[in-house]
Design a protein around this motif. Sequence first.
Motif, short mmCIF file in Angstrom:
data_model
loop_
_atom_site.label_atom_id
_atom_site.label_comp_id
_atom_site.label_asym_id
_atom_site.label_seq_id
_atom_site.Cartn_x
_atom_site.Cartn_y
_atom_site.Cartn_z
N GLU A 1 21.59 -6.80 0.79
CA GLU A 1 21.55 -5.81 -0.28
C GLU A 1 20.15 -5.23 -0.36
OE1 GLU A 1 23.03 -7.00 -4.07
OE2 GLU A 1 24.68 -8.15 -3.24
N MET A 2 20.06 -3.90 -0.31
CA MET A 2 18.76 -3.23 -0.43
C MET A 2 19.00 -1.83 -0.97
SD MET A 2 15.74 -2.77 2.44
CE MET A 2 16.86 -2.01 3.64
N GLU A 3 18.09 -1.38 -1.82
CA GLU A 3 18.21 -0.04 -2.41
C GLU A 3 16.82 0.58 -2.52
OE1 GLU A 3 19.94 2.23 -6.41
OE2 GLU A 3 19.84 0.04 -6.32
N ARG A 4 16.71 1.80 -2.07
CA ARG A 4 15.46 2.55 -2.21
C ARG A 4 15.60 3.47 -3.42
NH1 ARG A 4 11.78 4.46 2.06
NH2 ARG A 4 10.07 5.58 0.99
N THR A 5 14.71 3.32 -4.39
CA THR A 5 14.72 4.15 -5.58
C THR A 5 13.37 4.86 -5.70
OG1 THR A 5 13.80 2.54 -7.14
CG2 THR A 5 16.16 2.38 -6.67
N SER A 6 13.24 5.66 -6.73
CA SER A 6 11.97 6.33 -6.97
C SER A 6 10.89 5.33 -7.37
CB SER A 6 12.12 7.38 -8.07
OG SER A 6 12.57 6.79 -9.28
N ALA A 7 11.30 4.16 -7.85
CA ALA A 7 10.34 3.14 -8.28
C ALA A 7 9.88 2.24 -7.14
CB ALA A 7 10.93 2.28 -9.40
N GLY A 8 10.75 2.01 -6.15
CA GLY A 8 10.39 1.11 -5.07
C GLY A 8 11.58 0.70 -4.24
N LEU A 9 11.40 -0.34 -3.45
CA LEU A 9 12.43 -0.85 -2.55
C LEU A 9 12.90 -2.20 -3.08
CD1 LEU A 9 13.88 -0.28 0.18
CD2 LEU A 9 12.09 -1.67 1.26
N VAL A 10 14.18 -2.25 -3.47
CA VAL A 10 14.76 -3.45 -4.08
C VAL A 10 15.62 -4.18 -3.06
CG1 VAL A 10 16.10 -4.37 -6.02
CG2 VAL A 10 14.84 -2.21 -6.28
N PHE A 11 15.47 -5.50 -2.99
CA PHE A 11 16.30 -6.31 -2.09
C PHE A 11 16.36 -7.73 -2.60
CE2 PHE A 11 11.94 -6.56 -0.66
CZ PHE A 11 11.75 -7.89 -0.33
N GLU A 12 17.23 -8.52 -2.00
CA GLU A 12 17.37 -9.93 -2.35
C GLU A 12 17.26 -10.77 -1.09
OE1 GLU A 12 21.03 -10.50 -4.40
OE2 GLU A 12 20.32 -9.53 -6.25
N ASP A 13 16.67 -11.96 -1.25
CA ASP A 13 16.65 -12.90 -0.12
C ASP A 13 17.99 -13.62 -0.05
OD1 ASP A 13 16.65 -14.97 -1.99
OD2 ASP A 13 14.60 -15.63 -1.58
N PRO B 1 0.81 -1.22 0.00
CA PRO B 1 0.00 0.00 0.00
C PRO B 1 0.85 1.27 0.00
CG PRO B 1 -0.79 -1.57 1.65
CD PRO B 1 0.53 -2.07 1.18
N ASN B 2 0.27 2.34 -0.50
CA ASN B 2 0.93 3.64 -0.45
C ASN B 2 1.36 3.98 0.97
OD1 ASN B 2 0.95 4.45 -3.13
ND2 ASN B 2 -1.11 5.30 -3.03
N GLY B 3 2.58 4.49 1.08
CA GLY B 3 3.09 4.89 2.38
C GLY B 3 3.74 3.77 3.17
N ALA B 4 3.87 2.58 2.57
CA ALA B 4 4.39 1.43 3.32
C ALA B 4 5.90 1.25 3.22
CB ALA B 4 3.70 0.15 2.85
N LEU B 5 6.55 1.93 2.29
CA LEU B 5 7.97 1.63 2.05
C LEU B 5 8.87 2.00 3.23
CD1 LEU B 5 8.69 2.37 -1.72
CD2 LEU B 5 8.14 0.20 -0.59
N ASP B 6 8.56 3.05 3.96
CA ASP B 6 9.37 3.38 5.14
C ASP B 6 9.33 2.22 6.14
OD1 ASP B 6 10.02 5.84 4.10
OD2 ASP B 6 8.53 6.95 5.28
N PHE B 7 8.14 1.68 6.34
CA PHE B 7 7.97 0.53 7.23
C PHE B 7 8.83 -0.64 6.75
CE2 PHE B 7 5.94 -3.60 7.81
CZ PHE B 7 5.75 -3.66 9.17
N TRP B 8 8.76 -0.91 5.45
CA TRP B 8 9.47 -2.08 4.92
C TRP B 8 10.98 -1.87 4.93
CZ3 TRP B 8 7.89 -6.76 4.79
CH2 TRP B 8 6.52 -7.02 4.71
N GLU B 9 11.43 -0.67 4.69
CA GLU B 9 12.87 -0.42 4.72
C GLU B 9 13.42 -0.69 6.12
OE1 GLU B 9 16.05 2.91 3.12
OE2 GLU B 9 13.93 3.46 3.36
N GLU B 10 12.72 -0.23 7.13
CA GLU B 10 13.15 -0.46 8.51
C GLU B 10 13.07 -1.95 8.86
OE1 GLU B 10 11.99 0.90 13.09
OE2 GLU B 10 11.00 1.84 11.37
N ARG B 11 12.00 -2.61 8.42
CA ARG B 11 11.81 -4.02 8.77
C ARG B 11 12.85 -4.92 8.10
NH1 ARG B 11 7.63 -6.93 11.03
NH2 ARG B 11 7.53 -9.15 10.48
#
Length: 288
Positions: free
Chosen positions: A101-113, A84-94
């Motif tokens: 590896e994780m990167e926050r871009t204008s498109a979204g939050l990218v990471f690998e398992d 949902p909108n506004g959730a990326l801050d939550f997910w970045e912290e979590r």
Amino acid sequence: MITGIHHVSAFTKSAAENRAFYTEVLGLRLVKNTVNQNNTRMRHLFYGDYRGNPGTLLTFFEIKRLGRARREHDFYGTTYLAVPNGALDFWEERLTPHVTEMERTSAGLVFEDADSFRIMLVETDELILAENATRHTDIPAAKQVIRILGIDWHVRDTERLADFMKQFLRMEPEPFTHVIPSVSEAKTRMGRGSIDHVAYRGGTKADVAKWHQRAVDAGLEIAEFVDRAYFTSLYVREPNGLMIEIASDTPGFAIDETVETLGETLALPPFLEDKRVNIESNLKENDK
């Protein structure tokens, strides 16, 4: 008519680690704990929303001695998941304590398992329906993963793939289905985190049978057409060799477990029940 992605299936080296990450960190529900029907020594885990709805499903085959993947040409790349909108801050912290590896871009939050399966979380205007929100997790429904948005295709012949999607699948390019030219001449090698196939939603079992006939009429090489009990599946390869499945939405995962108990026991389709003792023994041996 294709109505979107049904599921994405990849490989993991450790079912235990995979399960911990997707259920405890990402908050998805284990909705089916079963085996690869073509190789019953291999565990197959399905994660999704509370009801295991098509369109929410990430699935993993466990191969314990699986090596690293080499992604050079003709492979599936990033999988896009809606939040949902506004959730990326939550997910970045979590996610920060759990991924390397994780990167926050204008498109979204990218990471690998841990297997290098690559995900991008993308904010959308959608909200998960209350009846579909997972309940085992501390993640609020207003922050939970909603569904699969799309996937990256890295292929040498982008035009042939586009023709295949339009002429056979009858799909127009979706916002999060990205076709990316791959120019490497080195050989791709499947490994940890590699995507084996992407499955599209084909309607009912009868509809998938019609897709099978269309594939026959089109002269496509059919890898498999099979009733998996939980859904009927047609497997074909697109012109660059990537595996595509067309799967039925029905009957779903509640044919042998209640919705409330999905994923709690080893589930086997009816045609494998007579082999349960051997299957469970082999899985226990592999788990050592």
